[in-house]
Design a protein around this motif. Sequence first.
Motif, mmCIF file in Angstrom:
data_model
loop_
_atom_site.group_PDB
_atom_site.id
_atom_site.type_symbol
_atom_site.label_atom_id
_atom_site.label_comp_id
_atom_site.label_asym_id
_atom_site.label_seq_id
_atom_site.Cartn_x
_atom_site.Cartn_y
_atom_site.Cartn_z
ATOM 1 N N VAL A 69 -35.531 45.097 -36.194
ATOM 2 C CA VAL A 69 -35.764 45.828 -34.937
ATOM 3 C C VAL A 69 -34.858 45.267 -33.846
ATOM 4 O O VAL A 69 -34.182 46.004 -33.114
ATOM 5 N N ILE A 70 -34.809 43.939 -33.772
ATOM 6 C CA ILE A 70 -33.978 43.309 -32.732
ATOM 7 C C ILE A 70 -32.499 43.641 -32.980
ATOM 8 O O ILE A 70 -31.774 44.011 -32.045
ATOM 9 N N SER A 71 -32.058 43.531 -34.244
ATOM 10 C CA SER A 71 -30.645 43.829 -34.557
ATOM 11 C C SER A 71 -30.282 45.243 -34.138
ATOM 12 O O SER A 71 -29.225 45.489 -33.560
ATOM 13 N N ARG A 72 -31.172 46.176 -34.456
ATOM 14 C CA ARG A 72 -30.880 47.571 -34.135
ATOM 15 C C ARG A 72 -30.798 47.764 -32.618
ATOM 16 O O ARG A 72 -29.933 48.487 -32.107
ATOM 17 N N LEU A 73 -31.665 47.073 -31.910
ATOM 18 C CA LEU A 73 -31.648 47.196 -30.454
ATOM 19 C C LEU A 73 -30.407 46.540 -29.858
ATOM 20 O O LEU A 73 -29.855 47.021 -28.868
ATOM 21 N N VAL A 74 -29.941 45.448 -30.471
ATOM 22 C CA VAL A 74 -28.670 44.848 -30.022
ATOM 23 C C VAL A 74 -27.562 45.889 -30.191
ATOM 24 O O VAL A 74 -26.766 46.138 -29.281
ATOM 25 N N GLU A 75 -27.550 46.541 -31.351
ATOM 26 C CA GLU A 75 -26.509 47.556 -31.646
ATOM 27 C C GLU A 75 -26.478 48.678 -30.613
ATOM 28 O O GLU A 75 -25.417 49.134 -30.226
ATOM 29 N N VAL A 76 -27.682 49.139 -30.189
ATOM 30 C CA VAL A 76 -27.693 50.283 -29.263
ATOM 31 C C VAL A 76 -27.561 49.851 -27.798
ATOM 32 O O VAL A 76 -27.591 50.684 -26.904
ATOM 33 N N GLY A 86 -38.662 30.505 -28.952
ATOM 34 C CA GLY A 86 -38.550 31.160 -30.264
ATOM 35 C C GLY A 86 -37.964 32.557 -30.141
ATOM 36 O O GLY A 86 -37.094 32.947 -30.924
ATOM 37 N N GLU A 87 -38.427 33.324 -29.160
ATOM 38 C CA GLU A 87 -37.902 34.687 -28.998
ATOM 39 C C GLU A 87 -36.444 34.654 -28.520
ATOM 40 O O GLU A 87 -35.644 35.507 -28.906
ATOM 41 N N ILE A 88 -36.105 33.676 -27.692
ATOM 42 C CA ILE A 88 -34.706 33.567 -27.237
ATOM 43 C C ILE A 88 -33.813 33.262 -28.434
ATOM 44 O O ILE A 88 -32.773 33.889 -28.641
ATOM 45 N N SER A 93 -29.701 34.673 -32.247
ATOM 46 C CA SER A 93 -29.268 34.600 -33.646
ATOM 47 C C SER A 93 -28.870 35.976 -34.175
ATOM 48 O O SER A 93 -28.176 36.086 -35.169
ATOM 49 N N LEU A 94 -29.326 37.029 -33.496
ATOM 50 C CA LEU A 94 -29.015 38.384 -33.971
ATOM 51 C C LEU A 94 -27.950 39.056 -33.106
ATOM 52 O O LEU A 94 -27.755 40.262 -33.172
ATOM 53 N N GLY A 95 -27.274 38.252 -32.299
ATOM 54 C CA GLY A 95 -26.097 38.760 -31.596
ATOM 55 C C GLY A 95 -26.314 39.167 -30.155
ATOM 56 O O GLY A 95 -25.390 39.672 -29.519
ATOM 57 N N ALA A 96 -27.524 38.977 -29.617
ATOM 58 C CA ALA A 96 -27.717 39.322 -28.195
ATOM 59 C C ALA A 96 -26.953 38.310 -27.342
ATOM 60 O O ALA A 96 -26.952 37.113 -27.644
ATOM 61 N N ARG A 97 -26.304 38.786 -26.303
ATOM 62 C CA ARG A 97 -25.573 37.870 -25.416
ATOM 63 C C ARG A 97 -26.573 37.253 -24.437
ATOM 64 O O ARG A 97 -27.510 37.937 -23.976
ATOM 65 N N PRO A 98 -26.385 35.957 -24.108
ATOM 66 C CA PRO A 98 -27.376 35.287 -23.248
ATOM 67 C C PRO A 98 -27.579 35.973 -21.905
ATOM 68 O O PRO A 98 -28.701 35.995 -21.384
ATOM 69 N N GLU A 99 -26.501 36.565 -21.365
ATOM 70 C CA GLU A 99 -26.652 37.202 -20.046
ATOM 71 C C GLU A 99 -27.500 38.477 -20.119
ATOM 72 O O GLU A 99 -27.835 39.063 -19.083
#
Length: 390
Positions: A69-76, A86-88, A93-99
Amino acid sequence: MTMHFGEAQASRALPVSSRLESFLATNMFDQPTLVIDTDIVAQQFMALKAGLGEADIHYAVKANPTREVISRLVEVGSHFDAASRGEIELCLSLGARPETISFGNTVKRASDIAFAYRAGITLFAADAEEEIEKIAHNAPGAQVYIRIIVETSEADWPLSRKFGCDRDTAIALMGHAKMLGLDPVGLSFHVGSQTRRSEMWAPTLDAMATIWHDAIALGHDLRLLNIGGGFPAFYGEAIEAPTAYAAGVMRQVRERFGDVERVMAEPGRGLVAEAGVLACEVMLVSRKSARDAHRWVYLDIGKFSGLAETIDEAIRYQFETPRDGDPEGPCILAGPSCDSADVLYEKRPVHLPMTLAAGDRVLIRNTGAYTSSYSSVGFNGFPPLAVVAI
Ligand SMILES: Cc1ncc(COP(=O)(O)O)c(C=O)c1O
């Protein structure tokens, strides 16, 4: 069936996913299992985004932290609201940028603030002086938004009382933050989860706008309004379709706040609930006496294994069985654990087919939010809720 008010009244905002239906039809599970369709998550994101316009969507990871779910949301292009280290770590780890990640819990461990800051996260929530001090010490110069308490909520799952502070405290916290070298950049609130119609936001937005304009008049340079979550899912009572709902909220925001530099929304339930179906099983159907008007139906899933939001019967899920169409009768629905609190619906009994029997499959619709993330790790020896993402 998903029914919505407004734009999609005749059709449906979400087509029933044939992928999800065929997966359920061809797979049986030996424990309660949440099947979540990431295509529906992506569709819901687009539908909400269409209504929210310029506002950034920060998905509230707590609603469903499944990796796919997180990966797909990063993609969109989603941003994220994280409640813990833990959530951060999961999002990074799934490619979300810290900003794109905000640390939105108002109760944070000092070492987790330091971790987040080192990882590049610069936006934090606070509602108390001690929290501001923790942030100033562990994330020097960071941006903070102050969470305001919501006094009354029309939500089915209110989040009032525990979170936020009042007007005077918020204004004092902004001054304190500035004095400690932080950038008090704005306000946040949560209207309450499962707020079924956009007009229900009006009293909360009125109260928030008064505080916002007072703070600006007192010299605070507010540039960020975080409108939180509250975006609903269909649980049987009519709701507005996501785009119309989000547009309705934004219209009310603009009317009261004008052109705010940055608006963020933090949908959890509204993004993932309708993407999930829970497949479970009847364990037992019984009556306590021959005179008992109500059957008891025990499922293999209960309050401790994923259905925590049935507390006070607040969220009323929809059940589907292979015997639908047979004559129905009321029943008390309960979970499998040896805990008398593990009763799902009793005050308002659920109507299920009279022919229902142990071993029958039960599908619980629109259960993608706050189920797997609420499941205990093994209360009574039952495993945590299994999740399959497709
Ligand atoms: C800070 C914050 N933002 C957003 C959400 C998500 O709310 P919802 O699922 O109603 O969209 C929550 C839920 O608890 C929250 O605590």
